[in-house]
Design an enzyme around this catalytic site. Structure first.
Site, mmCIF file in Angstrom:
data_model
loop_
_atom_site.group_PDB
_atom_site.id
_atom_site.type_symbol
_atom_site.label_atom_id
_atom_site.label_comp_id
_atom_site.label_asym_id
_atom_site.label_seq_id
_atom_site.Cartn_x
_atom_site.Cartn_y
_atom_site.Cartn_z
ATOM 1 N N ASP A 36 0.847 -1.187 0.000
ATOM 2 C CA ASP A 36 0.000 0.000 0.000
ATOM 3 C C ASP A 36 0.882 1.237 0.000
ATOM 4 O O ASP A 36 1.386 1.660 1.039
ATOM 5 C CB ASP A 36 -0.924 -0.018 1.223
ATOM 6 C CG ASP A 36 -2.082 -0.977 1.010
ATOM 7 O OD1 ASP A 36 -2.747 -0.860 -0.038
ATOM 8 O OD2 ASP A 36 -2.301 -1.841 1.864
ATOM 9 N N HIS A 67 -0.101 -1.337 -4.871
ATOM 10 C CA HIS A 67 -1.319 -0.518 -4.923
ATOM 11 C C HIS A 67 -0.921 0.938 -4.658
ATOM 12 O O HIS A 67 -0.601 1.305 -3.537
ATOM 13 C CB HIS A 67 -2.293 -1.047 -3.844
ATOM 14 C CG HIS A 67 -3.537 -0.242 -3.692
ATOM 15 N ND1 HIS A 67 -4.379 -0.365 -2.594
ATOM 16 C CD2 HIS A 67 -4.113 0.698 -4.489
ATOM 17 C CE1 HIS A 67 -5.393 0.467 -2.725
ATOM 18 N NE2 HIS A 67 -5.255 1.128 -3.859
ATOM 19 N N MET A 69 -1.604 4.569 -3.999
ATOM 20 C CA MET A 69 -2.572 5.588 -3.575
ATOM 21 C C MET A 69 -1.821 6.910 -3.587
ATOM 22 O O MET A 69 -1.421 7.448 -2.551
ATOM 23 C CB MET A 69 -3.111 5.236 -2.178
ATOM 24 C CG MET A 69 -4.125 4.102 -2.247
ATOM 25 S SD MET A 69 -4.365 3.299 -0.671
ATOM 26 C CE MET A 69 -2.997 2.169 -0.711
HETATM 27 C C1 DX5 Z 1 -6.214 0.846 2.689
HETATM 28 C C2 DX5 Z 1 -5.333 -0.215 2.060
HETATM 29 C C3 DX5 Z 1 -5.641 -1.625 2.426
HETATM 30 C C4 DX5 Z 1 -5.522 -1.935 3.852
HETATM 31 C C5 DX5 Z 1 -6.270 -3.191 4.154
HETATM 32 O O1 DX5 Z 1 -5.876 2.064 2.128
HETATM 33 O O2 DX5 Z 1 -5.422 -0.138 0.662
HETATM 34 O O3 DX5 Z 1 -4.821 -2.519 1.683
HETATM 35 O O4 DX5 Z 1 -4.207 -2.117 4.255
HETATM 36 O O5 DX5 Z 1 -6.160 -3.382 5.504
HETATM 37 P P1 DX5 Z 1 -7.238 -4.155 6.342
HETATM 38 O O6 DX5 Z 1 -7.268 -5.547 5.800
HETATM 39 O O7 DX5 Z 1 -6.723 -4.040 7.709
HETATM 40 O O8 DX5 Z 1 -8.546 -3.436 6.121
HETATM 41 ZN ZN ZN Z 2 -4.347 -1.739 -0.819
#
Ligand code: DX5
Ligand code: ZN
Length: 221
Positions: A36, A67, A69
């Site tokens: 992330d 991923h 962001m």
């Molecule tokens: C949120 C991230 C997710 C997050 C998921 O911005 O993209 O990947 O880490 O974490 P959990 O499984 O704890 O919701």
């Molecule tokens: Zn993610």
């Protein structure tokens, strides 16, 4: 539907015990590892850069699932391509329009890396439907991006069903990944709606890694 894949999110990794945790992940049934990447601008949180991806890619035999962001996915995707990413997913909300999104997918794929597009919970997936053959994956966010440990928004499953219907109707192999609030209960609903790739952060790292991954893999249809 494709084989079920679990992608533990290293957002929840215990950074005091990185090598032990990477070994456990590598020996678990999880085939992907989810990064992330947050830039403190697209989302109000800041995580890691490409060196972490490069280092981890040398430590485990897993698919590096990145991923982004970030506000500038064109810039940041190049850094992660050089850092051994296998899949780069960027946000539809971070590019100019669909044309720009497809150009970025093409750019990523031209370098032998898979390309994915992500949508936040309140973004419609309709715009993606005609172009699903031009991406390897759609990432449906089931929480607002930015932080781990939030609760699953089940209303996004409607989007998953829409995408799954289109993928099946056209015989495509585009994956549908879901991210946010996944545990053994919410994963069941996500798989039933048509997801084949599950990101899980807190659920995996708050339990024994291998046991938690196995519990999710057991849910495959
Ligand atoms: C949120 C991230 C997710 C997050 C998921 O911005 O993209 O990947 O880490 O974490 P959990 O499984 O704890 O919701
Ligand atoms: Zn993610």
């Amino acid at each position: 539907m494709q084989e079920l894949v679990i992608s533990p999110s290293i957002l929840s990794l215990d950074y005091a015990h990185v090598s032990e945790q990477l070994k456990e992940l590598d020996e678990s049934g999880a085939k992907w590892l989810h990064f992330d990447v947050m830039d403190g601008h697209f989302v109000p949180n800041l995580t890691f850069g490409p060196d972490i991806c490069k280092g981890f890619s040398q430590a485990v035999d897993m698919v590096m699932d990145v991923h982004l962001m970030v506000t500038d996915p064109w810039l940041i995707s190049n850094l992660f391509i050089k850092a051994n990413a296998d899949l780069i997913t960027f946000h539809l909300e971070a590019v100019k329009d669909m044309e720009d999104a497809l150009a970025l997918c093409k750019h990523i794929r031209a370098q032998g890396v898979m390309a994915g597009i992500s949508v936040k919970p309140n973004t419609s997936a309709e715009a993606l439907l005609p172009y699903l053959d031009q991406m390897d994956l759609v990432l449906v966010m089931s929480v607002e991006p930015g932080f781990g440990g939030q609760s699953f928004k089940s209303e996004v499953l409607e989007k998953v069903r829409l995408l799954r219907a289109e993928i099946e109707a056209r015989g495509l192999n585009t994956r549908i990944e879901i991210d946010g609030g996944i545990n053994d209960e919410t994963a069941k609903a996500a798989i039933a709606a048509g997801c084949d790739t599950l990101v899980a952060g807190s659920y995996v790292f708050k339990h024994n890694i291998k046991a938690a991954v196995d519990a999710l893999l057991c849910l495959k249809q």
